[in-house]
Write a protein that holds these residues in place. Structure first.
Motif, PDB file in Angstrom:
ATOM      1  N   SER A 128     126.287  27.563  95.859  1.00  0.00           N
ATOM      2  CA  SER A 128     127.465  27.934  95.081  1.00  0.00           C
ATOM      3  C   SER A 128     127.625  26.977  93.917  1.00  0.00           C
ATOM      4  CB  SER A 128     128.725  27.906  95.947  1.00  0.00           C
ATOM      5  OG  SER A 128     128.606  28.807  97.021  1.00  0.00           O
ATOM      6  N   THR A 129     128.227  27.444  92.848  1.00  0.00           N
ATOM      7  CA  THR A 129     128.419  26.638  91.647  1.00  0.00           C
ATOM      8  C   THR A 129     129.898  26.364  91.440  1.00  0.00           C
ATOM      9  OG1 THR A 129     126.450  27.560  90.602  1.00  0.00           O
ATOM     10  CG2 THR A 129     128.069  26.530  89.160  1.00  0.00           C
ATOM     11  N   VAL A 130     130.224  25.100  91.200  1.00  0.00           N
ATOM     12  CA  VAL A 130     131.598  24.684  90.948  1.00  0.00           C
ATOM     13  C   VAL A 130     131.640  23.965  89.605  1.00  0.00           C
ATOM     14  CG1 VAL A 130     133.533  23.282  91.736  1.00  0.00           C
ATOM     15  CG2 VAL A 130     132.075  24.435  93.405  1.00  0.00           C
ATOM     16  N   PRO A 131     132.321  24.518  88.585  1.00  0.00           N
ATOM     17  CA  PRO A 131     132.439  23.824  87.292  1.00  0.00           C
ATOM     18  C   PRO A 131     133.371  22.612  87.396  1.00  0.00           C
ATOM     19  CG  PRO A 131     132.848  26.191  87.084  1.00  0.00           C
ATOM     20  CD  PRO A 131     132.902  25.855  88.547  1.00  0.00           C
ATOM     21  N   VAL A 132     132.947  21.496  86.833  1.00  0.00           N
ATOM     22  CA  VAL A 132     133.704  20.250  86.864  1.00  0.00           C
ATOM     23  C   VAL A 132     133.850  19.721  85.439  1.00  0.00           C
ATOM     24  CG1 VAL A 132     133.758  17.877  87.697  1.00  0.00           C
ATOM     25  CG2 VAL A 132     132.847  19.679  89.157  1.00  0.00           C
ATOM     26  N   ASN A 133     135.068  19.362  85.062  1.00  0.00           N
ATOM     27  CA  ASN A 133     135.335  18.827  83.726  1.00  0.00           C
ATOM     28  C   ASN A 133     135.727  17.360  83.853  1.00  0.00           C
ATOM     29  OD1 ASN A 133     136.374  18.171  81.178  1.00  0.00           O
ATOM     30  ND2 ASN A 133     136.984  20.284  80.786  1.00  0.00           N
ATOM     31  N   LEU A 134     134.889  16.484  83.300  1.00  0.00           N
ATOM     32  CA  LEU A 134     135.151  15.042  83.335  1.00  0.00           C
ATOM     33  C   LEU A 134     135.778  14.518  82.045  1.00  0.00           C
ATOM     34  CD1 LEU A 134     132.000  13.516  85.078  1.00  0.00           C
ATOM     35  CD2 LEU A 134     134.336  13.496  85.923  1.00  0.00           C
ATOM     36  N   ASP A 135     136.146  15.393  81.125  1.00  0.00           N
ATOM     37  CA  ASP A 135     136.721  14.931  79.860  1.00  0.00           C
ATOM     38  C   ASP A 135     137.927  14.029  80.116  1.00  0.00           C
ATOM     39  OD1 ASP A 135     134.836  16.459  78.656  1.00  0.00           O
ATOM     40  OD2 ASP A 135     136.221  17.952  77.816  1.00  0.00           O
ATOM     41  N   TYR A 136     137.884  12.845  79.522  1.00  0.00           N
ATOM     42  CA  TYR A 136     138.994  11.890  79.558  1.00  0.00           C
ATOM     43  C   TYR A 136     139.343  11.396  80.961  1.00  0.00           C
ATOM     44  CZ  TYR A 136     139.569  13.946  74.941  1.00  0.00           C
ATOM     45  OH  TYR A 136     139.343  14.410  73.674  1.00  0.00           O
ATOM     46  N   ALA A 137     138.443  11.562  81.927  1.00  0.00           N
ATOM     47  CA  ALA A 137     138.723  11.058  83.271  1.00  0.00           C
ATOM     48  C   ALA A 137     139.035   9.566  83.212  1.00  0.00           C
ATOM     49  CB  ALA A 137     137.535  11.320  84.183  1.00  0.00           C
ATOM     50  N   GLU A 138     139.912   9.120  84.097  1.00  0.00           N
ATOM     51  CA  GLU A 138     140.325   7.721  84.100  1.00  0.00           C
ATOM     52  C   GLU A 138     139.387   6.896  84.979  1.00  0.00           C
ATOM     53  OE1 GLU A 138     144.277   4.914  84.831  1.00  0.00           O
ATOM     54  OE2 GLU A 138     144.349   7.057  85.301  1.00  0.00           O
ATOM     55  N   THR A 139     138.991   5.738  84.461  1.00  0.00           N
ATOM     56  CA  THR A 139     138.161   4.801  85.205  1.00  0.00           C
ATOM     57  C   THR A 139     138.881   3.461  85.296  1.00  0.00           C
ATOM     58  OG1 THR A 139     136.968   3.731  83.375  1.00  0.00           O
ATOM     59  CG2 THR A 139     136.188   5.919  84.070  1.00  0.00           C
ATOM     60  N   SER A 140     138.254   2.529  85.988  1.00  0.00           N
ATOM     61  CA  SER A 140     138.832   1.193  86.117  1.00  0.00           C
ATOM     62  C   SER A 140     138.904   0.458  84.785  1.00  0.00           C
ATOM     63  CB  SER A 140     138.002   0.373  87.110  1.00  0.00           C
ATOM     64  OG  SER A 140     136.639   0.326  86.716  1.00  0.00           O
ATOM     65  N   ARG A 141     138.206   0.948  83.777  1.00  0.00           N
ATOM     66  CA  ARG A 141     138.209   0.308  82.454  1.00  0.00           C
ATOM     67  C   ARG A 141     138.880   1.176  81.390  1.00  0.00           C
ATOM     68  NH1 ARG A 141     134.977  -4.233  82.033  1.00  0.00           N
ATOM     69  NH2 ARG A 141     133.553  -4.602  83.768  1.00  0.00           N
ATOM     70  N   GLY A 142     139.523   2.242  81.794  1.00  0.00           N
ATOM     71  CA  GLY A 142     140.193   3.101  80.828  1.00  0.00           C
ATOM     72  C   GLY A 142     139.700   4.527  80.917  1.00  0.00           C
ATOM     73  N   TYR A 143     140.123   5.339  79.956  1.00  0.00           N
ATOM     74  CA  TYR A 143     139.779   6.760  79.934  1.00  0.00           C
ATOM     75  C   TYR A 143     138.463   6.980  79.189  1.00  0.00           C
ATOM     76  CZ  TYR A 143     144.744   7.075  81.061  1.00  0.00           C
ATOM     77  OH  TYR A 143     145.976   6.911  81.646  1.00  0.00           O
ATOM     78  N   LEU A 144     137.651   7.916  79.697  1.00  0.00           N
ATOM     79  CA  LEU A 144     136.455   8.300  78.958  1.00  0.00           C
ATOM     80  C   LEU A 144     136.858   8.812  77.583  1.00  0.00           C
ATOM     81  CD1 LEU A 144     134.366  10.284  81.622  1.00  0.00           C
ATOM     82  CD2 LEU A 144     134.270   7.850  81.068  1.00  0.00           C
ATOM     83  N   ASN A 145     136.183   8.340  76.552  1.00  0.00           N
ATOM     84  CA  ASN A 145     136.553   8.711  75.186  1.00  0.00           C
ATOM     85  C   ASN A 145     135.840   9.999  74.788  1.00  0.00           C
ATOM     86  OD1 ASN A 145     137.618   8.748  72.646  1.00  0.00           O
ATOM     87  ND2 ASN A 145     136.466   6.986  71.886  1.00  0.00           N
ATOM     88  N   SER A 146     136.267  11.098  75.370  1.00  0.00           N
ATOM     89  CA  SER A 146     135.607  12.384  75.141  1.00  0.00           C
ATOM     90  C   SER A 146     135.941  12.986  73.781  1.00  0.00           C
ATOM     91  CB  SER A 146     136.002  13.367  76.248  1.00  0.00           C
ATOM     92  OG  SER A 146     135.715  12.834  77.525  1.00  0.00           O
ATOM     93  N   GLY A 147     136.916  12.428  73.089  1.00  0.00           N
ATOM     94  CA  GLY A 147     137.331  12.985  71.805  1.00  0.00           C
ATOM     95  C   GLY A 147     137.038  12.104  70.619  1.00  0.00           C
ATOM     96  N   SER A 148     136.234  11.063  70.798  1.00  0.00           N
ATOM     97  CA  SER A 148     135.886  10.137  69.708  1.00  0.00           C
ATOM     98  C   SER A 148     137.129   9.533  69.057  1.00  0.00           C
ATOM     99  CB  SER A 148     135.036  10.850  68.643  1.00  0.00           C
ATOM    100  OG  SER A 148     133.817  11.303  69.211  1.00  0.00           O
ATOM    101  N   TYR A 149     138.132   9.225  69.876  1.00  0.00           N
ATOM    102  CA  TYR A 149     139.318   8.544  69.344  1.00  0.00           C
ATOM    103  C   TYR A 149     139.014   7.055  69.166  1.00  0.00           C
ATOM    104  CZ  TYR A 149     141.754  12.858  70.464  1.00  0.00           C
ATOM    105  OH  TYR A 149     142.137  14.174  70.512  1.00  0.00           O
TER     106      TYR A 149
END
Length: 299
Positions: free
Chosen positions: A25-46
């Motif tokens: 089975s396939t499950v779509p997962v979106n990691l955009d801007y997920a929070e980590t111990s060092r901050g949010y993933l910069n998925s938007g080039s901010y």
């Protein structure tokens, strides 16, 4: 196949999934801007100084929405590099999984804890920089222009000042108890950020894990994690929430300013940023009251 969306993390708890899938089975997962111990993933080039207006929801289950204003001056990247060669950032929360509503996932499963155990982000040649004096820099951006001779700051004209405040929707925000500003103030620069799941580097957009009767495939949708690579690129960031308020000046008037919001206000930054360009987000009318006076300057 149609999917409904839930704000729960990827790579779902294996004990919950064993037996749920009898075939791959396939499950779509979106990691955009997920929070980590060092901050949010910069998925938007901010970048440091990126400013948003936050219309906070009035109900507990209402995130509200963000409006991107722009990038403020004076938040440049480090002039000198003092990098750490390699280190890790651990997943905290914020990934979004699109589940078929027919899947039965136990409600008492701590999915964020499970993904935190199974994944890690590796950073190479990175350096974190906190923007010192960011509140002063923000108010200086309101007051001054960098268009003078040799680049020195000069006071904005009354017309320039009013145009900027209208662009920021400041006069409405300072009277609406549910409007705030979110500022990117803390950026981790580096050459690359890689996702490792169950000790394996994820180089493509598909992760497969074994399950009863076959495999479960998690397709990473949204922004490509491979874009988080480059020459000293903004990889992760943290934010501060600013409360617009008025500061008394020497002429018995008031200047636009901000208080830094502390305490238990914790906006769902990953979901807010994923929705920033979503035209279907319901905009609401402002609930105007008296202008807020800066707490830092109250006697």
């Amino acid at each position: 196949m149609s999917f409904s969306s839930f704000s729960i993390p990827p790579l779902l708890l294996m004990s919950a999934l064993f037996g749920c899938f009898r075939a791959p089975s396939t499950v779509p997962v979106n990691l955009d801007y997920a929070e980590t111990s060092r901050g949010y993933l910069n998925s938007g080039s901010y970048q440091a100084g990126s400013l948003f207006r936050w219309h906070k929801g009035q109900e507990a289950d209402d995130l509200g929405y963000l409006v991107y204003i722009g990038d403020l001056e004076g938040f440049e990247e480090p002039l000198e590099r003092d990098v750490t060669e390699k280190d890790t950032a651990f997943y905290s929360r914020g990934a979004k999984v699109h589940l078929d509503p027919k899947l039965k996932i136990p409600v008492n499963v701590d999915l964020d804890a499970e993904i935190a155990k199974r994944s890690v982000f590796y950073l190479t040649n990175f350096q974190r920089q906190k923007s010192a004096g960011y509140l002063t820099r923000t108010t200086d951006h309101i007051k001054y222009s960098n268009e003078g001779p040799d680049g020195q700051r000069i006071l904005k004209t009354p017309e320039e000042l009013e145009n900027l405040l209208l662009e920021w929707n400041y006069w409405e925000a300072v009277k609406d108890p549910n409007q705030f500003y979110i500022l990117v103030t803390d950026v981790t620069y580096g050459d690359s950020l890689s996702l490792v799941v169950d000790k394996k580097v994820v180089n493509d957009l598909t992760v497969e894990v074994p399950s009863v009767g076959g495999k479960i495939r998690f397709d990473l949708v949204g922004k490509d994690l491979r874009e988080l690579k480059g020459d000293f690129k903004e990889l992760l960031f943290r934010v501060d929430v600013l409360d617009p308020c008025l500061k008394e000046n020497d002429d018995n008037g008031f200047n636009p300013s901000f208080d830094v919001v502390t305490g238990n206000m914790s906006p769902d930054v990953p979901e807010l940023l994923r929705n920033i360009d979503n035209a279907n987000i319901k905009r609401r009318e402002a609930q105007l009251g008296p202008s807020r006076i800066c707490k830092r300057y109250q006697s």
